[in-house]
Write an enzyme that holds these catalytic residues in place. Structure first.
Site, PDB file in Angstrom:
ATOM      1  N   ARG A 148      -4.939  -6.295   1.293  1.00 36.52           N
ATOM      2  CA  ARG A 148      -4.811  -6.584  -0.121  1.00 36.52           C
ATOM      3  C   ARG A 148      -5.047  -8.085  -0.294  1.00 36.52           C
ATOM      4  NH1 ARG A 148      -0.167  -3.344   1.167  1.00 36.52           N
ATOM      5  NH2 ARG A 148      -0.197  -1.317   0.111  1.00 36.52           N
ATOM      6  N   LYS A 172       3.599  -4.611   1.073  1.00 42.55           N
ATOM      7  CA  LYS A 172       4.522  -4.271  -0.002  1.00 42.55           C
ATOM      8  C   LYS A 172       5.922  -4.037   0.557  1.00 42.55           C
ATOM      9  CE  LYS A 172       1.476  -3.977  -3.414  1.00 42.55           C
ATOM     10  NZ  LYS A 172       1.548  -4.712  -4.667  1.00 42.55           N
ATOM     11  N   HIS A 243     -10.474  -6.241  -4.110  1.00 41.13           N
ATOM     12  CA  HIS A 243      -9.995  -4.884  -3.810  1.00 41.13           C
ATOM     13  C   HIS A 243     -11.138  -3.963  -3.392  1.00 41.13           C
ATOM     14  CE1 HIS A 243      -6.101  -2.939  -3.953  1.00 41.13           C
ATOM     15  NE2 HIS A 243      -6.679  -1.833  -4.345  1.00 41.13           N
ATOM     16  N   ARG A 246     -11.415  -3.801   0.274  1.00 40.24           N
ATOM     17  CA  ARG A 246     -10.377  -2.935   0.859  1.00 40.24           C
ATOM     18  C   ARG A 246     -10.808  -1.472   0.775  1.00 40.24           C
ATOM     19  NH1 ARG A 246      -4.723  -2.449   1.959  1.00 40.24           N
ATOM     20  NH2 ARG A 246      -3.612  -0.930   0.671  1.00 40.24           N
ATOM     21  N   HIS A 269      -0.123   2.107   3.165  1.00 39.03           N
ATOM     22  CA  HIS A 269       0.272   2.989   2.072  1.00 39.03           C
ATOM     23  C   HIS A 269       1.573   3.717   2.410  1.00 39.03           C
ATOM     24  CE1 HIS A 269      -4.078   3.481   0.351  1.00 39.03           C
ATOM     25  NE2 HIS A 269      -3.470   2.406  -0.111  1.00 39.03           N
ATOM     26  N   TYR A 278      -9.706   8.618  -0.690  1.00 35.17           N
ATOM     27  CA  TYR A 278     -10.916   8.341   0.077  1.00 35.17           C
ATOM     28  C   TYR A 278     -11.572   9.607   0.641  1.00 35.17           C
ATOM     29  CZ  TYR A 278      -9.167   3.644  -0.362  1.00 35.17           C
ATOM     30  OH  TYR A 278      -8.702   2.469  -0.889  1.00 35.17           O
TER      31      TYR A 278
END
Length: 303
Positions: A148, A172, A243, A246, A269, A278
Site C-alpha cells: 500500500r 493495517k 494502488h 498493488r 488482507h 483478483y
C-alpha cells in the site's frame, strides 16, 4: 483555526432539521462520516485542507480494509453530501469531491498494468535528475512487493533485509508481515541509496527509505502526483495511481499460478473475500481460453 467538531455538529443538525432524516438514516450518515474523520485524524489533515488526492486515497483505503464496492459508493455519497454542506456554509470556497469517482459496482478487476507497461513507466524516468533513481525504486518496490502507498511512505531502512531478500511491512492495524523483494527492486534501491547517501537528512528522518529534496520522508500525495506524471510521460492511457501497482502485483501473481491464500498473506488482507476480486478474469480472455483449449472448439478436418 476552523472548529471541526462544530462543522460536524452543524452538518448533523442540517441533516436532521433541513433534510428531515430519520434516526436510523442519520446514524448511518454519521457512521460513514466517522470513517472519513478517523482517516483525516490519522493523516493529520484538516477538513479545510482536504484535496481530491486525499479523498482518492481515502477511497482506496476503504477497498483495502475489505469494504464492499456498494458500501464504498454509499460512504462516498455521504462524503460528497458533507463537503457540499461545508462549501455552502462558507467553511470552504471549493468542493474537493466534485471530481471524486465512485468504484464500479460489480466484479470487475481494478485497472492494472502489464509488466511491459511497468517497464515503460520506469524507462520514461529521467535518471539525470536527482530524484530519478528514487522514483524508479518507488515504482519497482510497489510493483514487486504489492505495498500500500501508506506502507511505502513509512518503510524504514531497518525494515529492509536485502541480503535475505525480504522487507518487513507494518500494515493495517499495526500488523507486521514479511514480503519477499525481487532482485530488480533491490538493485533499484541500491541505485537510490547512492544518491540518498549524499543528501542532508532532517533529524528524526534518517531511517525512512524514501525522502524528498529537503531530506524528509515522502507523503502519499507526493507519490500519487509522481506516478500520474510518469504515466503521462510514458504515454500510458490508463488512469493509474500507486494502488494500481498493488493491483498489478496481485494480478501478475495470480496469472503466474500463485495460490490465493498466498496472495492474501502478501497483501495483508484480513479477509480472503477482499483478495478474491483478483479471480475475476476478463470475459474476453476467458472466451479466448475456451476457444483455444476446449475439445468441442478445436478444429477438425471433416471429410
Amino acid at each position: 483555526m476552523i472548529d471541526q467538531k462544530g462543522i460536524v455538529k452543524a452538518y448533523v443538525r442540517y441533516l436532521k432539521l433541513q433534510r428531515n432524516m430519520s434516526g436510523n438514516t442519520l446514524d448511518a450518515y454519521q457512521r460513514d462520516l466517522r470513517k472519513l474523520l478517523d482517516y483525516l485524524e490519522h493523516e493529520q489533515l484538516a477538513i479545510s485542507d482536504v484535496t481530491l488526492a486525499d479523498l482518492e486515497h481515502f477511497s482506496a483505503s476503504l477497498h483495502d480494509i475489505g469494504i464492499h464496492p456498494r458500501s464504498q459508493c454509499r460512504i462516498l455519497s455521504g462524503i460528497r453530501s458533507f463537503f457540499k454542506f461545508v462549501q455552502l456554509d462558507g467553511y470552504r470556497d471549493d468542493d474537493p469531491t466534485e471530481l471524486l469517482e465512485s468504484p464500479q459496482i460489480g466484479d470487475h478487476l481494478p485497472e492494472v498494468l502489464t509488466t511491459q507497461e511497468v517497464d515503460r513507466l520506469e524507462e520514461s524516468i529521467d535518471l539525470s535528475k536527482w530524484e530519478g533513481h528514487r522514483n524508479r525504486a518507488i515504482i519497482e518496490v510497489l510493483f514487486s512487493c504489492g505495498l500500500r502507498v501508506s506502507e511505502l511512505v513509512n518503510l524504514k531502512l531497518s525494515d529492509l533485509y536485502l541480503d535475505e531478500e525480504y522487507v518487513r511491512v507494518l500494515g493495517k492495524g499495526s500488523k507486521e508481515r514479511l514480503v519477499p523483494i525481487s532482485p530488480k527492486a533491490i538493485q533499484e534501491l541500491r541505485f537510490w541509496f547512492n544518491v540518498r547517501n549524499l543528501m542532508k537528512i532532517k533529524p528524526g528522518e534518517e531511517d525512512y527509505v524514501f525522502l524528498n529534496r529537503r531530506g524528509a520522508h515522502l507523503t502519499r500525495t507526493m507519490i500519487l502526483i509522481m506516478i500520474k506524471a510518469q504515466a503521462k510521460e510514458a504515454r500510458i492511457q490508463k488512469t493509474i495511481s500507486p494502488h494500481t501497482l498493488r493491483h498489478s502485483f496481485a494480478t501478475a501473481l495470480l496469472e503466474g499460478g500463485a495460490d490465493l491464500r498466498f496472495i492474501q498473506a502478501l497483501l495483508g488482507h484480513e479477509d480472503i473475500g477482499t483478495t478474491e476480486i483478483y479471480t475475476h478474469i476478463d470475459t474476453s480472455t476467458l472466451r479466448q481460453e475456451i476457444l483455444e483449449h476446449h475439445p468441442r472448439n478445436k478444429k477438425t478436418n471433416l471429410k
